[in-house]
Design a protein around this motif. Sequence first.
Motif, PDB file in Angstrom:
ATOM      1  N   ASN A   1       0.811  -1.226   0.000  1.00 29.46           N
ATOM      2  CA  ASN A   1       0.000   0.000   0.000  1.00 29.46           C
ATOM      3  C   ASN A   1       0.843   1.273   0.000  1.00 29.46           C
ATOM      4  O   ASN A   1       0.295   2.371   0.062  1.00 29.46           O
ATOM      5  N   HIS A   2       2.148   1.135  -0.069  1.00 28.19           N
ATOM      6  CA  HIS A   2       3.039   2.306  -0.185  1.00 28.19           C
ATOM      7  C   HIS A   2       3.560   2.334  -1.620  1.00 28.19           C
ATOM      8  O   HIS A   2       4.709   2.020  -1.902  1.00 28.19           O
ATOM      9  N   THR A   3       2.696   2.760  -2.531  1.00 29.22           N
ATOM     10  CA  THR A   3       3.013   2.610  -3.956  1.00 29.22           C
ATOM     11  C   THR A   3       3.962   3.685  -4.484  1.00 29.22           C
ATOM     12  O   THR A   3       4.536   3.511  -5.558  1.00 29.22           O
ATOM     13  N   ASN A   4       4.121   4.802  -3.762  1.00 27.53           N
ATOM     14  CA  ASN A   4       5.066   5.820  -4.225  1.00 27.53           C
ATOM     15  C   ASN A   4       6.470   5.576  -3.677  1.00 27.53           C
ATOM     16  O   ASN A   4       7.353   6.420  -3.796  1.00 27.53           O
ATOM     17  N   LEU A   5       6.688   4.391  -3.102  1.00 29.00           N
ATOM     18  CA  LEU A   5       7.987   4.015  -2.552  1.00 29.00           C
ATOM     19  C   LEU A   5       9.003   3.738  -3.661  1.00 29.00           C
ATOM     20  O   LEU A   5       8.662   3.136  -4.684  1.00 29.00           O
ATOM     21  N   GLU A   6      10.236   4.168  -3.449  1.00 30.62           N
ATOM     22  CA  GLU A   6      11.357   3.773  -4.303  1.00 30.62           C
ATOM     23  C   GLU A   6      12.101   2.668  -3.564  1.00 30.62           C
ATOM     24  O   GLU A   6      12.809   2.935  -2.594  1.00 30.62           O
ATOM     25  N   PRO A   7      11.953   1.406  -3.973  1.00 31.20           N
ATOM     26  CA  PRO A   7      12.458   0.284  -3.188  1.00 31.20           C
ATOM     27  C   PRO A   7      13.947   0.371  -2.890  1.00 31.20           C
ATOM     28  O   PRO A   7      14.747   0.823  -3.707  1.00 31.20           O
ATOM     29  N   MET A   8      14.313  -0.074  -1.684  1.00 28.19           N
ATOM     30  CA  MET A   8      15.697  -0.107  -1.242  1.00 28.19           C
ATOM     31  C   MET A   8      15.923  -1.386  -0.437  1.00 28.19           C
ATOM     32  O   MET A   8      14.971  -2.090  -0.096  1.00 28.19           O
ATOM     33  N   ALA A   9      17.185  -1.671  -0.150  1.00 32.39           N
ATOM     34  CA  ALA A   9      17.514  -2.921   0.539  1.00 32.39           C
ATOM     35  C   ALA A   9      18.306  -2.644   1.800  1.00 32.39           C
ATOM     36  O   ALA A   9      19.091  -1.691   1.870  1.00 32.39           O
ATOM     37  N   ILE A  10      18.093  -3.498   2.801  1.00 33.63           N
ATOM     38  CA  ILE A  10      18.830  -3.445   4.057  1.00 33.63           C
ATOM     39  C   ILE A  10      19.415  -4.828   4.289  1.00 33.63           C
ATOM     40  O   ILE A  10      18.682  -5.806   4.431  1.00 33.63           O
ATOM     41  N   GLY A  11      20.729  -4.918   4.286  1.00 35.87           N
ATOM     42  CA  GLY A  11      21.368  -6.214   4.487  1.00 35.87           C
ATOM     43  C   GLY A  11      22.866  -6.113   4.311  1.00 35.87           C
ATOM     44  O   GLY A  11      23.385  -5.125   3.780  1.00 35.87           O
ATOM     45  N   ILE A  12      23.578  -7.141   4.711  1.00 32.99           N
ATOM     46  CA  ILE A  12      25.031  -7.092   4.711  1.00 32.99           C
ATOM     47  C   ILE A  12      25.607  -7.056   3.298  1.00 32.99           C
ATOM     48  O   ILE A  12      26.733  -6.599   3.080  1.00 32.99           O
ATOM     49  N   ALA A  13      24.834  -7.517   2.308  1.00 31.73           N
ATOM     50  CA  ALA A  13      25.326  -7.489   0.926  1.00 31.73           C
ATOM     51  C   ALA A  13      25.174  -6.114   0.292  1.00 31.73           C
ATOM     52  O   ALA A  13      25.810  -5.823  -0.719  1.00 31.73           O
ATOM     53  N   SER A  14      24.345  -5.260   0.885  1.00 31.10           N
ATOM     54  CA  SER A  14      24.094  -3.932   0.324  1.00 31.10           C
ATOM     55  C   SER A  14      24.872  -2.878   1.089  1.00 31.10           C
ATOM     56  O   SER A  14      25.513  -3.168   2.109  1.00 31.10           O
ATOM     57  N   LYS A  15      24.829  -1.654   0.605  1.00 32.59           N
ATOM     58  CA  LYS A  15      25.495  -0.553   1.301  1.00 32.59           C
ATOM     59  C   LYS A  15      24.872  -0.359   2.679  1.00 32.59           C
ATOM     60  O   LYS A  15      23.698  -0.646   2.896  1.00 32.59           O
ATOM     61  N   CYS A  16      25.666   0.152   3.613  1.00 27.48           N
ATOM     62  CA  CYS A  16      25.182   0.435   4.955  1.00 27.48           C
ATOM     63  C   CYS A  16      24.170   1.582   4.893  1.00 27.48           C
ATOM     64  O   CYS A  16      24.437   2.622   4.301  1.00 27.48           O
ATOM     65  N   LYS A  17      23.015   1.382   5.475  1.00 30.65           N
ATOM     66  CA  LYS A  17      21.926   2.344   5.380  1.00 30.65           C
ATOM     67  C   LYS A  17      21.769   3.158   6.665  1.00 30.65           C
ATOM     68  O   LYS A  17      22.293   2.790   7.722  1.00 30.65           O
ATOM     69  N   VAL A  18      21.026   4.271   6.552  1.00 33.53           N
ATOM     70  CA  VAL A  18      20.793   5.170   7.680  1.00 33.53           C
ATOM     71  C   VAL A  18      19.302   5.457   7.805  1.00 33.53           C
ATOM     72  O   VAL A  18      18.643   5.802   6.812  1.00 33.53           O
ATOM     73  N   ASN A  19      18.786   5.318   9.007  1.00 38.49           N
ATOM     74  CA  ASN A  19      17.408   5.702   9.300  1.00 38.49           C
ATOM     75  C   ASN A  19      17.378   7.008  10.074  1.00 38.49           C
ATOM     76  O   ASN A  19      18.228   7.260  10.933  1.00 38.49           O
ATOM     77  N   ALA A  20      16.371   7.831   9.784  1.00 39.57           N
ATOM     78  CA  ALA A  20      16.134   9.066  10.541  1.00 39.57           C
ATOM     79  C   ALA A  20      14.802   8.951  11.261  1.00 39.57           C
ATOM     80  O   ALA A  20      13.801   8.535  10.662  1.00 39.57           O
ATOM     81  N   ASN A  21      14.790   9.313  12.537  1.00 43.96           N
ATOM     82  CA  ASN A  21      13.554   9.324  13.317  1.00 43.96           C
ATOM     83  C   ASN A  21      12.922  10.717  13.293  1.00 43.96           C
ATOM     84  O   ASN A  21      13.616  11.715  13.499  1.00 43.96           O
ATOM     85  N   ILE A  22      11.616  10.762  13.071  1.00 48.63           N
ATOM     86  CA  ILE A  22      10.868  12.000  13.227  1.00 48.63           C
ATOM     87  C   ILE A  22       9.627  11.659  14.034  1.00 48.63           C
ATOM     88  O   ILE A  22       9.445  10.509  14.444  1.00 48.63           O
TER      89      ILE A  22
END
Length: 459
Positions: free
Chosen positions: A60-81
């Motif tokens: 139901n989040h259709t305007n999402l640009e898919p991304m990956a979280i995992g050891i094979a991918s780049k290290c990601k950052v989350n922001a809290n609001i």
Amino acid sequence: MRTEWVAKRRGQDNVTQMHYARTGVITEEMHYVAKRENLPVELIRDEVARGRLIIPANINHTNLEPMAIGIASKCKVNANIGASPNSSDMAEEVAKLNLAVKYGADTVMDLSTGGGNLDEIRTTIINASPVPIGTVPIYQVLESVHGNLDKLTPDDFLHVIEKHAQQGVDYMTIHAGLLIEYLPLVKSRITGIVSRGGGIIARWMLQHHKQNPLYTHFNDIIEIFKRYDVSFSLGDSLRPGCTHDASDDAQLSELKTLGQLTRKAWEHNVQVMVEGPGHVPMDQIEFNVKKQMEECSEAPFYVLGPLVTDIAPGYDHITSAIGAAMAGWYGTAMLCYVTPKEHLGLPNAEDVRNGLIAYKIAAHAADIARRRPGARDRDDELSHARYNFDWNRQFELSLDPERAREYHDETLPADIYKTAEFCSMCGPKFCPMQTKVDADALTELEKFLAKDKEVVAKS
């Protein structure tokens, strides 16, 4: 972008990325992620199937640009609001979302506890966000009973969790690993339980003398997540709130249960990442990352910080970014940013900016240390620009171009200085990068050194 992609999946019993990966199907989201990560799409599918990589992507989040979280991918950052009862509102939170996306947040968590209609705030944020949105549904569960734990039932939890899923939340923090038998283990701690969600669950169990309802109804949550492709972010209710409490029996007991819950979710092809500490001294960070991989069968690790010292209120974006860089180096998949306001108050827009940039630095440094292909390309390009006094190119390549330009122009504002071969630190006479030695001169020097080694050594 995803409207057509998900249309054909609606109405099926299980629409998770893990379900498709395990049946050999490569989804459009997997293709998109493979291009973003510059990795083979078969690797993406295999890692999702294995559980080492997740693609948080609610149908139901259709305007999402898919991304990956995992050891094979780049290290990601989350922001809290998130809006609070004491400060902030929906407009300010959407502004924070846009700022977080501008400065490179890979995901954003809406931790709203008040400040308006929570459903309206959440829906507005999801509709405005091209990145995955995470939530902690227990906050709204408590709000729904006006803070009265006597009235709180397992059905209240399930109702709010399904509501968040229907609205398009991509991953949820579920505090299912805190068992009633672990509560006595916090007695020797300085800071006890510092997780807001964990604190609510702990008080409910102490009041009712019953097991954690999120644990006893975990299968019901799995069924909800299967229908919408929501990823678990298994919450660490007993994460250490100070370096004294790090790596204790309470934290490690819960971690073992989180591993069991991870494997239970995987039995139903539901994606999982596991949350981690917290406050951890530098010498314990590697142990914590390796222990999570061992207990949780290498499910992606998502850590808050960790803060490596407790004596810098107002600067905890720095104390935590040190730990975050190390955690990323050792294999953590995603870093949850900490702002300068941590432990002090609700962050404003400038705090979001400072916290996010600190963590983008940490994540990028971790990618370089892990020698990910192409991770250092931007560094090398900026270094060439710096050596060639191409100030505008330096600004463009910076994580925060506006801040870089602002600091340069603070003392040398005129446009002529954008091409000057010096800055205000060294001035025009002392800049070492003006020492340009051409190739011919170096070749002659090498010949001289090769011919007169003895003379040079004696001199």
